[in-house]
Design a protein around this motif. Structure first.
Motif, mmCIF file in Angstrom:
data_model
loop_
_atom_site.group_PDB
_atom_site.id
_atom_site.type_symbol
_atom_site.label_atom_id
_atom_site.label_comp_id
_atom_site.label_asym_id
_atom_site.label_seq_id
_atom_site.Cartn_x
_atom_site.Cartn_y
_atom_site.Cartn_z
ATOM 1 N N ALA A 127 0.513 -1.022 -0.311
ATOM 2 C CA ALA A 127 0.163 0.195 0.568
ATOM 3 C C ALA A 127 1.293 1.321 0.057
ATOM 4 O O ALA A 127 -0.224 2.601 -0.104
ATOM 5 C CB ALA A 127 -1.745 0.160 1.455
ATOM 6 N N THR A 128 2.056 1.262 -0.006
ATOM 7 C CA THR A 128 2.866 2.847 0.167
ATOM 8 C C THR A 128 2.870 3.211 -0.863
ATOM 9 O O THR A 128 3.126 4.614 -0.423
ATOM 10 C CB THR A 128 3.718 1.962 0.933
ATOM 11 O OG1 THR A 128 4.402 1.277 2.694
ATOM 12 C CG2 THR A 128 4.925 3.004 0.924
ATOM 13 N N PRO A 129 3.588 2.679 -1.835
ATOM 14 C CA PRO A 129 3.154 3.567 -2.898
ATOM 15 C C PRO A 129 2.306 4.698 -2.724
ATOM 16 O O PRO A 129 2.068 5.455 -3.332
ATOM 17 C CB PRO A 129 3.119 2.493 -4.424
ATOM 18 C CG PRO A 129 4.453 1.586 -3.466
ATOM 19 C CD PRO A 129 3.270 0.839 -2.335
ATOM 20 N N HIS A 130 0.837 3.938 -2.632
ATOM 21 C CA HIS A 130 -0.465 4.389 -3.315
ATOM 22 C C HIS A 130 -0.601 5.380 -1.716
ATOM 23 O O HIS A 130 -0.716 6.821 -2.636
ATOM 24 C CB HIS A 130 -1.526 3.235 -2.942
ATOM 25 C CG HIS A 130 -1.419 2.369 -4.290
ATOM 26 N ND1 HIS A 130 -1.617 2.614 -5.314
ATOM 27 C CD2 HIS A 130 -0.986 1.223 -3.718
ATOM 28 C CE1 HIS A 130 -1.351 1.717 -6.482
ATOM 29 N NE2 HIS A 130 -1.213 0.573 -5.382
ATOM 30 N N LEU A 131 -0.267 5.320 -0.471
ATOM 31 C CA LEU A 131 0.016 6.153 -0.086
ATOM 32 C C LEU A 131 0.598 7.287 0.244
ATOM 33 O O LEU A 131 0.053 8.568 0.583
ATOM 34 C CB LEU A 131 0.144 6.047 1.864
ATOM 35 C CG LEU A 131 -0.978 4.694 2.255
ATOM 36 C CD1 LEU A 131 -0.398 3.587 3.340
ATOM 37 C CD2 LEU A 131 -2.375 5.311 2.582
ATOM 38 N N GLU A 173 10.470 6.790 8.325
ATOM 39 C CA GLU A 173 10.979 5.622 6.849
ATOM 40 C C GLU A 173 9.966 6.919 5.982
ATOM 41 O O GLU A 173 10.601 7.366 4.996
ATOM 42 C CB GLU A 173 10.972 4.283 6.604
ATOM 43 C CG GLU A 173 11.370 4.241 5.399
ATOM 44 C CD GLU A 173 10.957 2.316 4.920
ATOM 45 O OE1 GLU A 173 11.132 2.314 3.516
ATOM 46 O OE2 GLU A 173 11.377 2.056 5.860
ATOM 47 N N LEU A 174 8.724 6.856 6.055
ATOM 48 C CA LEU A 174 7.926 7.584 5.622
ATOM 49 C C LEU A 174 7.632 8.927 5.856
ATOM 50 O O LEU A 174 6.991 9.603 4.358
ATOM 51 C CB LEU A 174 6.449 7.025 5.291
ATOM 52 C CG LEU A 174 6.261 5.198 4.847
ATOM 53 C CD1 LEU A 174 5.235 4.854 5.204
ATOM 54 C CD2 LEU A 174 7.535 5.580 3.634
ATOM 55 N N ALA A 175 8.177 9.370 6.793
ATOM 56 C CA ALA A 175 7.887 11.251 7.075
ATOM 57 C C ALA A 175 7.897 11.868 5.629
ATOM 58 O O ALA A 175 7.618 13.092 6.026
ATOM 59 C CB ALA A 175 8.330 11.289 8.818
ATOM 60 N N PRO A 176 9.692 11.569 5.477
ATOM 61 C CA PRO A 176 9.989 12.528 3.707
ATOM 62 C C PRO A 176 8.833 12.856 3.422
ATOM 63 O O PRO A 176 8.789 13.557 2.088
ATOM 64 C CB PRO A 176 11.344 12.052 3.840
ATOM 65 C CG PRO A 176 11.485 11.230 5.259
ATOM 66 C CD PRO A 176 10.423 10.447 5.820
ATOM 67 N N ASP A 177 7.884 11.434 3.023
ATOM 68 C CA ASP A 177 6.983 11.563 1.856
ATOM 69 C C ASP A 177 5.819 11.835 2.225
ATOM 70 O O ASP A 177 4.977 11.826 1.642
ATOM 71 C CB ASP A 177 7.029 9.656 1.381
ATOM 72 C CG ASP A 177 8.634 8.988 1.026
ATOM 73 O OD1 ASP A 177 8.839 9.280 0.304
ATOM 74 O OD2 ASP A 177 8.247 8.145 1.747
ATOM 75 N N GLY A 178 5.372 12.291 3.624
ATOM 76 C CA GLY A 178 3.978 12.996 3.742
ATOM 77 C C GLY A 178 3.489 11.923 4.831
ATOM 78 O O GLY A 178 2.245 12.160 4.486
ATOM 79 N N VAL A 179 3.742 11.007 4.535
ATOM 80 C CA VAL A 179 2.860 9.630 5.226
ATOM 81 C C VAL A 179 3.218 9.263 6.920
ATOM 82 O O VAL A 179 4.300 9.436 7.243
ATOM 83 C CB VAL A 179 3.655 8.583 4.685
ATOM 84 C CG1 VAL A 179 2.057 7.259 5.376
ATOM 85 C CG2 VAL A 179 3.318 8.621 2.656
ATOM 86 N N ARG A 180 1.970 9.587 7.625
ATOM 87 C CA ARG A 180 2.126 9.351 8.826
ATOM 88 C C ARG A 180 1.551 7.576 9.666
ATOM 89 O O ARG A 180 1.192 7.349 8.880
ATOM 90 C CB ARG A 180 0.814 10.877 9.700
ATOM 91 C CG ARG A 180 1.847 12.223 9.679
ATOM 92 C CD ARG A 180 0.559 12.859 9.741
ATOM 93 N NE ARG A 180 -0.482 12.970 9.528
ATOM 94 C CZ ARG A 180 -1.844 12.313 10.227
ATOM 95 N NH1 ARG A 180 -1.375 11.260 11.739
ATOM 96 N NH2 ARG A 180 -3.461 11.997 9.799
ATOM 97 N N VAL A 181 2.177 7.707 10.272
ATOM 98 C CA VAL A 181 2.197 6.165 11.308
ATOM 99 C C VAL A 181 2.404 6.362 12.292
ATOM 100 O O VAL A 181 2.787 6.670 13.352
ATOM 101 C CB VAL A 181 3.360 4.886 10.154
ATOM 102 C CG1 VAL A 181 2.903 3.577 10.629
ATOM 103 C CG2 VAL A 181 3.813 5.749 8.821
ATOM 104 N N ASN A 182 1.145 5.499 12.941
ATOM 105 C CA ASN A 182 0.719 5.415 14.119
ATOM 106 C C ASN A 182 0.214 4.436 14.614
ATOM 107 O O ASN A 182 -0.235 4.050 14.134
ATOM 108 C CB ASN A 182 -0.610 7.337 14.590
ATOM 109 C CG ASN A 182 0.714 8.061 14.390
ATOM 110 O OD1 ASN A 182 1.370 8.172 15.597
ATOM 111 N ND2 ASN A 182 0.245 9.053 13.435
ATOM 112 N N SER A 183 -0.440 3.853 16.031
ATOM 113 C CA SER A 183 -0.887 2.341 16.809
ATOM 114 C C SER A 183 -1.694 3.099 18.126
ATOM 115 O O SER A 183 -1.545 3.811 17.936
ATOM 116 C CB SER A 183 0.150 1.716 16.722
ATOM 117 O OG SER A 183 0.954 2.100 18.113
ATOM 118 N N ILE A 184 -2.666 2.030 17.766
ATOM 119 C CA ILE A 184 -3.104 1.880 18.789
ATOM 120 C C ILE A 184 -2.836 -0.060 20.015
ATOM 121 O O ILE A 184 -3.346 -0.157 19.452
ATOM 122 C CB ILE A 184 -4.967 2.614 18.112
ATOM 123 C CG1 ILE A 184 -5.166 3.892 17.688
ATOM 124 C CG2 ILE A 184 -5.469 2.388 19.598
ATOM 125 C CD1 ILE A 184 -6.523 3.967 17.010
#
Length: 255
Positions: A127-131, A173-184
């Motif tokens: 999914a990363t390329p699309h995100l 890794e994805l922060a420079p691409d503007g993608v945020r990643v978090n967990s709950i």
């Protein structure tokens, strides 16, 4: 939640439990578009119909086992072909396996890690390329078991600890691409995942009563509460939040 309008959510494990709760909440509170993934066809269709009645929007229901590489690829491809994009990936599908180092089989370890960690790694990779294209977000559903040792479900605990570190690494890794990643990390949720711990109905009732009784707030975590936190993390209100783990556990980690 106006800023979630037209966003496409891809939700795994959506045919029951937390995943179904997330889908239902989003369909009631937002106009987001939903791609719902699950193995239980009858349940998934039921949840999809409920969501459609709530929002007037028809979710995309994808029957798939994301532990199968070909199914994971199909899930991403079908979501993109149907909606044209993916804005938010919610890695929710998971299983529990009981036993510690002295009394569990490697089959349990392999099943739990394959579902709770490997499939998440693979689906996220796909999914990363699309995100990146949508400057989207990834939200991983972990558990307080990932940071609270116990002897009941060793493989499950390890898988959730791994998921939380995976969240931080991918966020970096994805922060420079503007993608945020978090967990709950929820605490005790009275969901059908509990059926996998091998207790009878009476034993399960006692187990639930004891667990809830030991929680400072004396209440189980509700699916809607988790879903509301997901909606926040997916929204522009959380645009500076990445690499974080949000605990929602009725105070259980205080003990």
């Amino acid at each position: 939640m106006e800023d979630l309008k037209e966003k496409v959510f891809l939700i795994t494990g959506a045919s029951s439990g937390i995943g179904a709760g997330i889908a239902i909440y989003l369909s009631k509170k937002t106009t987001a578009k939903l791609a719902l993934v699950g193995r239980q066809e009858k349940n998934l269709k039921r949840i999809s119909l409920y969501c459609e009645k709530s929002s007037g929007l028809t979710p995309l229901a994808i029957i798939a086992d994301i532990t199968e590489d070909s199914d994971a690829e199909r899930v991403v491809n079908e979501a993109v072909e149907h909606f044209g994009k993916i804005d938010v990936l919610i890695n929710n599908a998971g299983v529990i396996g009981m036993g510690g180092i002295k009394n569990s089989e490697m089959e349990i370890y392999d099943k739990v890690m394959n579902t709770n960690m490997r499939s998440v790694y693979h689906l996220t990779k796909l999914a990363t390329p699309h995100l990146i294209e949508t400057k989207g977000a990834i939200i991983n559903i972990s558990c307080i078991a990932g940071s609270r040792p116990s002897t009941m479900a060793l493989a499950y605990n390890i898988s959730k600890a791994a998921l939380e570190h995976f969240t931080k690494c991918v966020a970096l890794e994805l922060a420079p691409d503007g993608v945020r990643v978090n967990s709950i990390s929820p605490g005790f949720v009275n969901s059908n995942l509990l059926k996998d711990i091998g207790l009878s109905a009476d034993q399960l009732e006692i187990f639930v009563k004891n667990v809830v009784g030991n929680m400072p707030l004396k209440k189980a975590v509700e699916n809607g509460e988790i879903a509301a936190l997901i909606a926040f993390l997916a929204s522009d209100s959380a645009k500076s939040i990445t690499g974080s783990n949000y605990v929602i556990d009725g105070g259980s980690m205080l003990r």
